[in-house]
Design a protein around this motif. Structure first.
Motif, PDB file in Angstrom:
ATOM      1  N   HIS A 274      12.582 -41.730 -64.852  1.00  0.00           N
ATOM      2  CA  HIS A 274      14.003 -41.933 -64.556  1.00  0.00           C
ATOM      3  C   HIS A 274      14.225 -43.293 -63.911  1.00  0.00           C
ATOM      4  O   HIS A 274      15.233 -43.968 -64.185  1.00  0.00           O
ATOM      5  CB  HIS A 274      14.512 -40.819 -63.641  1.00  0.00           C
ATOM      6  N   ALA A 275      13.310 -43.720 -63.057  1.00  0.00           N
ATOM      7  CA  ALA A 275      13.451 -45.028 -62.423  1.00  0.00           C
ATOM      8  C   ALA A 275      13.364 -46.139 -63.466  1.00  0.00           C
ATOM      9  O   ALA A 275      14.117 -47.116 -63.416  1.00  0.00           O
ATOM     10  CB  ALA A 275      12.372 -45.212 -61.365  1.00  0.00           C
ATOM     11  N   LEU A 276      12.438 -46.007 -64.432  1.00  0.00           N
ATOM     12  CA  LEU A 276      12.337 -47.017 -65.489  1.00  0.00           C
ATOM     13  C   LEU A 276      13.578 -47.042 -66.370  1.00  0.00           C
ATOM     14  O   LEU A 276      14.055 -48.101 -66.765  1.00  0.00           O
ATOM     15  CB  LEU A 276      11.103 -46.748 -66.349  1.00  0.00           C
ATOM     16  N   ASN A 277      14.106 -45.863 -66.720  1.00  0.00           N
ATOM     17  CA  ASN A 277      15.314 -45.823 -67.547  1.00  0.00           C
ATOM     18  C   ASN A 277      16.479 -46.472 -66.832  1.00  0.00           C
ATOM     19  O   ASN A 277      17.322 -47.144 -67.437  1.00  0.00           O
ATOM     20  CB  ASN A 277      15.650 -44.378 -67.902  1.00  0.00           C
ATOM     21  N   ALA A 278      16.560 -46.261 -65.526  1.00  0.00           N
ATOM     22  CA  ALA A 278      17.681 -46.823 -64.766  1.00  0.00           C
ATOM     23  C   ALA A 278      17.583 -48.334 -64.659  1.00  0.00           C
ATOM     24  O   ALA A 278      18.602 -49.006 -64.493  1.00  0.00           O
ATOM     25  CB  ALA A 278      17.732 -46.193 -63.358  1.00  0.00           C
ATOM     26  N   THR A 279      16.369 -48.896 -64.743  1.00  0.00           N
ATOM     27  CA  THR A 279      16.178 -50.352 -64.591  1.00  0.00           C
ATOM     28  C   THR A 279      15.823 -51.035 -65.894  1.00  0.00           C
ATOM     29  O   THR A 279      15.348 -52.170 -65.888  1.00  0.00           O
ATOM     30  CB  THR A 279      15.068 -50.618 -63.553  1.00  0.00           C
ATOM     31  N   ASP A 280      16.003 -50.361 -67.031  1.00  0.00           N
ATOM     32  CA  ASP A 280      15.724 -50.930 -68.363  1.00  0.00           C
ATOM     33  C   ASP A 280      14.282 -51.417 -68.486  1.00  0.00           C
ATOM     34  O   ASP A 280      13.986 -52.461 -69.054  1.00  0.00           O
ATOM     35  CB  ASP A 280      16.675 -52.094 -68.676  1.00  0.00           C
TER      36      ASP A 280
ATOM     37  N   GLU B 292       9.115 -53.812 -61.475  1.00  0.00           N
ATOM     38  CA  GLU B 292       9.342 -54.192 -60.078  1.00  0.00           C
ATOM     39  C   GLU B 292      10.586 -53.498 -59.523  1.00  0.00           C
ATOM     40  O   GLU B 292      10.578 -52.928 -58.422  1.00  0.00           O
ATOM     41  CB  GLU B 292       9.481 -55.711 -59.985  1.00  0.00           C
ATOM     42  N   ARG B 293      11.670 -53.530 -60.291  1.00  0.00           N
ATOM     43  CA  ARG B 293      12.901 -52.888 -59.814  1.00  0.00           C
ATOM     44  C   ARG B 293      12.736 -51.384 -59.730  1.00  0.00           C
ATOM     45  O   ARG B 293      13.281 -50.738 -58.827  1.00  0.00           O
ATOM     46  CB  ARG B 293      14.054 -53.241 -60.767  1.00  0.00           C
ATOM     47  N   ALA B 294      11.972 -50.799 -60.682  1.00  0.00           N
ATOM     48  CA  ALA B 294      11.750 -49.359 -60.620  1.00  0.00           C
ATOM     49  C   ALA B 294      10.971 -48.982 -59.367  1.00  0.00           C
ATOM     50  O   ALA B 294      11.247 -47.969 -58.707  1.00  0.00           O
ATOM     51  CB  ALA B 294      11.009 -48.898 -61.867  1.00  0.00           C
ATOM     52  N   ALA B 295       9.989 -49.812 -58.980  1.00  0.00           N
ATOM     53  CA  ALA B 295       9.231 -49.533 -57.759  1.00  0.00           C
ATOM     54  C   ALA B 295      10.113 -49.606 -56.524  1.00  0.00           C
ATOM     55  O   ALA B 295      10.030 -48.780 -55.601  1.00  0.00           O
ATOM     56  CB  ALA B 295       8.068 -50.507 -57.645  1.00  0.00           C
ATOM     57  N   GLU B 296      11.005 -50.631 -56.499  1.00  0.00           N
ATOM     58  CA  GLU B 296      11.920 -50.726 -55.353  1.00  0.00           C
ATOM     59  C   GLU B 296      12.841 -49.516 -55.279  1.00  0.00           C
ATOM     60  O   GLU B 296      13.134 -48.990 -54.186  1.00  0.00           O
ATOM     61  CB  GLU B 296      12.744 -52.009 -55.474  1.00  0.00           C
ATOM     62  N   LEU B 297      13.309 -49.064 -56.459  1.00  0.00           N
ATOM     63  CA  LEU B 297      14.202 -47.902 -56.473  1.00  0.00           C
ATOM     64  C   LEU B 297      13.486 -46.666 -55.964  1.00  0.00           C
ATOM     65  O   LEU B 297      14.052 -45.865 -55.196  1.00  0.00           O
ATOM     66  CB  LEU B 297      14.716 -47.678 -57.900  1.00  0.00           C
ATOM     67  N   LEU B 298      12.244 -46.479 -56.354  1.00  0.00           N
ATOM     68  CA  LEU B 298      11.485 -45.325 -55.878  1.00  0.00           C
ATOM     69  C   LEU B 298      11.224 -45.407 -54.381  1.00  0.00           C
ATOM     70  O   LEU B 298      11.265 -44.403 -53.660  1.00  0.00           O
ATOM     71  CB  LEU B 298      10.167 -45.227 -56.646  1.00  0.00           C
ATOM     72  N   LEU B 299      10.957 -46.617 -53.867  1.00  0.00           N
ATOM     73  CA  LEU B 299      10.750 -46.761 -52.419  1.00  0.00           C
ATOM     74  C   LEU B 299      12.029 -46.487 -51.641  1.00  0.00           C
ATOM     75  O   LEU B 299      12.019 -45.907 -50.564  1.00  0.00           O
ATOM     76  CB  LEU B 299      10.230 -48.164 -52.111  1.00  0.00           C
ATOM     77  N   LEU B 300      13.157 -46.949 -52.184  1.00  0.00           N
ATOM     78  CA  LEU B 300      14.434 -46.643 -51.529  1.00  0.00           C
ATOM     79  C   LEU B 300      14.700 -45.155 -51.535  1.00  0.00           C
ATOM     80  O   LEU B 300      15.216 -44.583 -50.555  1.00  0.00           O
ATOM     81  CB  LEU B 300      15.566 -47.387 -52.249  1.00  0.00           C
TER      82      LEU B 300
END
Length: 417
Positions: free
Chosen positions: A13-19, A23-31
């Motif tokens: 889901h994090a990858l889908n949200a960040t296309d 790097e952005r998917a990792a930040e989203l998961l950390l948040l």
């Protein structure tokens, strides 16, 4: 949509949200790991989760006493998990693509449709071309599929593959599924059934081989005469080996027979065989007719074909030309070394001067054209058989004949006329 995803699906889901940005998917998961409790309600002024996916809940970040190393280690583990998820997705898509190509190769063996036309129907010409295009658009309008409900081949990244790439994939899948058929190459008759290939000379009958070779030898006078002498010697004296053995390294044979079209093919049709052997001082290269292979019928056919070739217009014209070259060589030699050794008589000198008096003066260099005459064949380089001079553009053929008469005497102009 309303069901909750298992924890293993959160990196997806994090990858889908960040296309697909790792790097952005990792930040989203950390948040998401820092969030406490469920998603904020609309009344509380928070963002509304319109995707239906569960919130990203991870364990609490390490205490301040553990320092930044723990946070960095958690981030590396999260990125590793995301990369492994992406690799698994790529492998699954590759397997699905290979399976689809193999099924397509099984269903569509034979001619591959490179145009995408439905069922091989020809396109309408003229005014009907628009209707044909509308039919194709209507057939392709359902979900990006071609006619016959066949899905388009994709490259695994959302794009459409070219026809050449798709055909290469189908061919590779067919070779893997049926290696025995791939190992057997189609013959020319199978791939081009309407092309008529001439029969090889060695596959023809002996009689046809002899006749065709004799026809090819007609313009080569020396080769015809030499082969006729050899075959008649074998017929009349079959016990003498010298007629049944030909040295391919012999200078006369190499110059007049060996390389002439049809000469050695004729001998091969008469059952001559090429034999190489090592002898002291070199290597022997011979054409030999064994005594038990000498066939009287083949000898009769060969001699008859060569005798008929000697009566052909090609042979007679070539023989006349050979006699002419022989005369030219004689005239050239008489005016070369022989003339330098014996000198010229007064009467001969007077005749040549008379010819030269009718020849115009040679123009200076840079004007006119150079005329070079060879007596005999040019490749022979007969001594005294080459003369050269410059002529003006308004000079005539008679001027050239007078010049040749002055160089070689009256015999050469008479022969040429």
């Amino acid at each position: 949509r309303g069901s909750r995803s298992p924890p293993a699906g959160r990196p997806r889901h994090a990858l889908n949200a960040t296309d697909g940005d790792v790097e952005r998917a990792a930040e989203l998961l950390l948040l998401g790991a820092e969030e406490q409790g469920g998603p904020a309600s609309p009344a509380g002024g928070g963002a509304v989760d319109v995707t239906g996916n569960p919130p990203l809940r991870l364990r609490q970040p390490p205490s301040s006493g553990e320092g930044a190393n723990v946070a960095r280690r958690n981030e590396e583990q999260m990125q590793r998990a995301i990369r492994e998820s992406l690799e698994l997705d790529r492998q699954r898509e590759a397997r699905q693509l290979r399976r689809a190509e193999a099924e397509s190769a099984e269903q569509h063996r034979g001619v591959v449709d490179l145009t995408g036309d439905s069922d091989g129907e020809p396109a309408d010409a003229g005014a009907g071309g628009g209707r044909g295009q509308r039919k194709k658009k209507a057939a392709n309008a359902g979900g990006g599929k071609r006619a016959g409900n066949r899905p388009r081949a994709t490259d695994g990244k959302g794009g459409v593959r070219s026809a050449a790439t798709a055909n290469a994939g189908r061919a590779a899948a067919a070779r893997l599924l049926n290696p025995a058929a791939a190992a057997t190459k189609p013959t020319l008759g199978q791939t081009h059934p309407h092309v008529k290939v001439p029969t090889k000379m060695s596959d023809k009958t002996k009689e046809e081989q002899i006749m065709r070779c004799a026809n090819r030898l007609k313009p080569h006078v020396t080769a015809v005469d030499t082969l006729l002498t050899v075959l008649m010697g074998v017929r009349d004296r079959p016990g003498e080996e010298r007629y049944r053995k030909i040295d391919r390294n012999n200078a006369n044979y190499a110059a007049h027979v060996r390389d002439r079209p049809g000469a050695e093919d004729l001998l091969s049709a008469m059952n001559y065989r090429r034999i190489r052997s090592t002898i002291p001082g070199g290597e022997a290269d011979e054409l030999r007719l064994e005594r038990h292979l000498a066939d009287a019928g083949l000898l009769y056919l060969g001699i008859s074909a060569l005798e008929q070739a000697r009566l052909s217009p090609e042979y007679l014209e070539a023989k006349r030309l050979r006699g002419f070259h022989s005369e030219m060589r004689r005239i050239g030699r008489m005016n070369g070394d022989a003339l330098a050794a014996t000198g010229m008589s007064e009467s001969d000198a007077a005749v040549r001067l008379e010819f030269l008096s009718g020849c115009p003066r040679e123009p200076p260099e840079g004007r006119g054209a150079v005329v070079t005459v060879f007596l005999g064949e040019e490749s022979e380089r007969v001594p005294g058989g080459r003369v050269s001079r410059r002529f003006d553009g308004d000079d005539t053929l008679e001027d050239v004949m007078n010049w040749l008469g002055g160089c070689y005497g009256p015999e050469l102009p008479e022969r040429l006329r």
